[in-house]
Design an enzyme around this catalytic site. Sequence first.
Site, PDB file in Angstrom:
ATOM      1  N   ARG A 173     -17.115 -18.092  75.458  1.00 44.15           N
ATOM      2  CA  ARG A 173     -17.854 -18.226  76.719  1.00 44.15           C
ATOM      3  C   ARG A 173     -17.304 -19.300  77.652  1.00 44.15           C
ATOM      4  O   ARG A 173     -17.273 -19.095  78.849  1.00 44.15           O
ATOM      5  CB  ARG A 173     -19.344 -18.375  76.476  1.00 44.15           C
ATOM      6  CG  ARG A 173     -19.802 -19.672  75.914  1.00 44.15           C
ATOM      7  CD  ARG A 173     -21.162 -19.508  75.315  1.00 44.15           C
ATOM      8  NE  ARG A 173     -21.082 -18.657  74.134  1.00 44.15           N
ATOM      9  CZ  ARG A 173     -22.081 -17.936  73.686  1.00 44.15           C
ATOM     10  NH1 ARG A 173     -23.218 -17.906  74.317  1.00 44.15           N
ATOM     11  NH2 ARG A 173     -21.942 -17.217  72.602  1.00 44.15           N
ATOM     12  N   THR A 174     -16.849 -20.409  77.104  1.00 48.35           N
ATOM     13  CA  THR A 174     -16.338 -21.454  77.999  1.00 48.35           C
ATOM     14  C   THR A 174     -15.099 -20.951  78.737  1.00 48.35           C
ATOM     15  O   THR A 174     -14.957 -21.139  79.943  1.00 48.35           O
ATOM     16  CB  THR A 174     -16.010 -22.736  77.211  1.00 48.35           C
ATOM     17  OG1 THR A 174     -17.173 -23.137  76.506  1.00 48.35           O
ATOM     18  CG2 THR A 174     -15.569 -23.861  78.123  1.00 48.35           C
ATOM     19  N   LYS A 223       6.154 -21.777  67.520  1.00 56.03           N
ATOM     20  CA  LYS A 223       7.578 -21.915  67.178  1.00 56.03           C
ATOM     21  C   LYS A 223       7.960 -23.374  66.972  1.00 56.03           C
ATOM     22  O   LYS A 223       9.128 -23.695  66.835  1.00 56.03           O
ATOM     23  CB  LYS A 223       8.446 -21.343  68.308  1.00 56.03           C
ATOM     24  CG  LYS A 223       8.250 -19.863  68.578  1.00 56.03           C
ATOM     25  CD  LYS A 223       9.180 -19.446  69.706  1.00 56.03           C
ATOM     26  CE  LYS A 223       8.828 -18.072  70.240  1.00 56.03           C
ATOM     27  NZ  LYS A 223       9.493 -17.821  71.515  1.00 56.03           N
ATOM     28  N   ARG A 262      -8.872 -27.327  76.331  1.00 57.19           N
ATOM     29  CA  ARG A 262      -9.711 -27.468  75.136  1.00 57.19           C
ATOM     30  C   ARG A 262      -8.796 -27.742  73.963  1.00 57.19           C
ATOM     31  O   ARG A 262      -7.761 -27.075  73.803  1.00 57.19           O
ATOM     32  CB  ARG A 262     -10.516 -26.203  74.868  1.00 57.19           C
ATOM     33  CG  ARG A 262     -11.116 -26.231  73.478  1.00 57.19           C
ATOM     34  CD  ARG A 262     -12.140 -25.196  73.250  1.00 57.19           C
ATOM     35  NE  ARG A 262     -13.371 -25.500  73.960  1.00 57.19           N
ATOM     36  CZ  ARG A 262     -14.521 -24.914  73.694  1.00 57.19           C
ATOM     37  NH1 ARG A 262     -14.594 -23.987  72.765  1.00 57.19           N
ATOM     38  NH2 ARG A 262     -15.599 -25.217  74.379  1.00 57.19           N
ATOM     39  N   HIS A 274     -17.872 -32.581  76.042  1.00 58.41           N
ATOM     40  CA  HIS A 274     -17.784 -31.241  76.631  1.00 58.41           C
ATOM     41  C   HIS A 274     -18.580 -31.316  77.942  1.00 58.41           C
ATOM     42  O   HIS A 274     -19.701 -30.820  78.033  1.00 58.41           O
ATOM     43  CB  HIS A 274     -18.381 -30.223  75.660  1.00 58.41           C
ATOM     44  CG  HIS A 274     -18.123 -28.790  76.033  1.00 58.41           C
ATOM     45  ND1 HIS A 274     -17.479 -28.423  77.196  1.00 58.41           N
ATOM     46  CD2 HIS A 274     -18.425 -27.640  75.387  1.00 58.41           C
ATOM     47  CE1 HIS A 274     -17.402 -27.101  77.238  1.00 58.41           C
ATOM     48  NE2 HIS A 274     -17.963 -26.604  76.157  1.00 58.41           N
TER      49      HIS A 274
END
Lengths: 311, 181
Positions: A58-59, A86, A108, A136
């Site tokens: 959702r964020t 990688k 995030r 947050h």
Amino acid sequence: MPLSSRHLLGLQGVPKEDIQLILDTAVTFREVLERPIKKVPTLQGKTIVNLFFENSTRTRISFELAQKRLSADTINFSTSTSSTKKGETFKDTVKNIEAMKVDMIVVRHASAGVPQFLTRISNANIINAGDGAHEHPTQALLDMYSIREKFGRLEGLKVCIVGDIAHSRVALSNIFGLKAMGAHVSLCGPATMIPRDIEKLGVKVIHDIDEAIRENDVLNVLRIQLERQAGALFPSLREYHNYFGITSERLEKNGRDIVILHPGPINRGVEISSEVADGPYQIILDQVTNGVAVRMAVLYLLGTLNKADGR
Amino acid sequence: MNIKAKIIDQEGMNRTLTRLAHEILERNKGTKNLVLIGMRTRGEFISRRLLEKIREIDHSEPPYGVLDITLYRDDFRKRLKQPQVSVTNITFDINEKDVILIDDVLYTGRTVRSALDALMDLGRPSTIQLCVLVDRGHRELPIRADFIGKNIPTSFNEEVKVKMKEIDDEDAVYLIDISKE
């Protein structure tokens, strides 16, 4: 008055005026979301990259939608499909993305402090979309917006955050934001989930959920992070539900109107019963809609900030 | 504020608004399909006054709303200050309506362009007619007003300042010299 910072890293130390400005601006965008064409040309020509090093539904969708509705160009980056697999370092990844001339970065990451670190290696405006168990901020802002929408104010309201406070970035941002806006904040959860000395932040700790329901105007019920630590901090999910779960019997027994928030995703029958999650007290889906408006406000305020303004 | 001249006083503004209300009613043959939309900030108050006039003259009350165009402006990157947004409040359908868009001063035409974009996002009106209290010239876009309270030819060193009782302490239009500021 413009925002006092050109980044949104957290709500710790953010002045009341900034929070007020974001919430007031979000009212405008809430109106835009009700229009037939839910899009304005405000950030046309701005490029925003969503750097998600941790899973999010959702964020990420909420940010992406907010960016699209402001007409910004967006790039989505997630670790599962990137060259970090990688062996490229975080710093190199960011430097490369930066070289593509991005204006804003929404990040995030599982480690606290990553957004702060980004401000040192990038010229873009940085928005924290959750860093570890640290902060947050946009979630807390949308929580505050939703509460303000319901009550018309934040000052003087009694808000209790229920659940796993120790592992929650939502809790910390909410504490800082709500305190700045003059609300009374308390915390409720098992002792194993409440950080020691948290009272120093000016919050009250309650261990009895019935008392929390009786004493507060709002319950912000956090998700039990099953994937992180559930088993180790309380004996069983059933026991957690018995002691701290929000059920309609409990709400009725303590007989008062209360507003219930939940940042999602909900573990039905654990922190909140299905009946309550779908019932009249909750404003969970309002939070989701308001989240887009609040993120539009943050993007707008940072995206239109003059380089001379803000630190 | 270096005032060069007071161009419209309280009585003058009242008369001008009465005339504008008559012109709007005449051109649109009443208010049947009409909606009034004032642009923040002073356009909002002018539109409220026009609504009152229309009520007195025609005994009818067209829907009335307020438009904020900040999100549609194309100049925020040039300006020093971050533009503050406020809420658009149009609670009725503007599809197939004759919209009277109302502002205080018409200058470059950029504000009106932004307003047209904003209105198009709200629906598809039959017509959009522009009503301004003052047209001061110096257009940068091909935009003209349908209803004009007063034409005031100005130089670039001058500014037109509209004052309205609702937020200022008087009803007046001033010509300001900005060359010495």
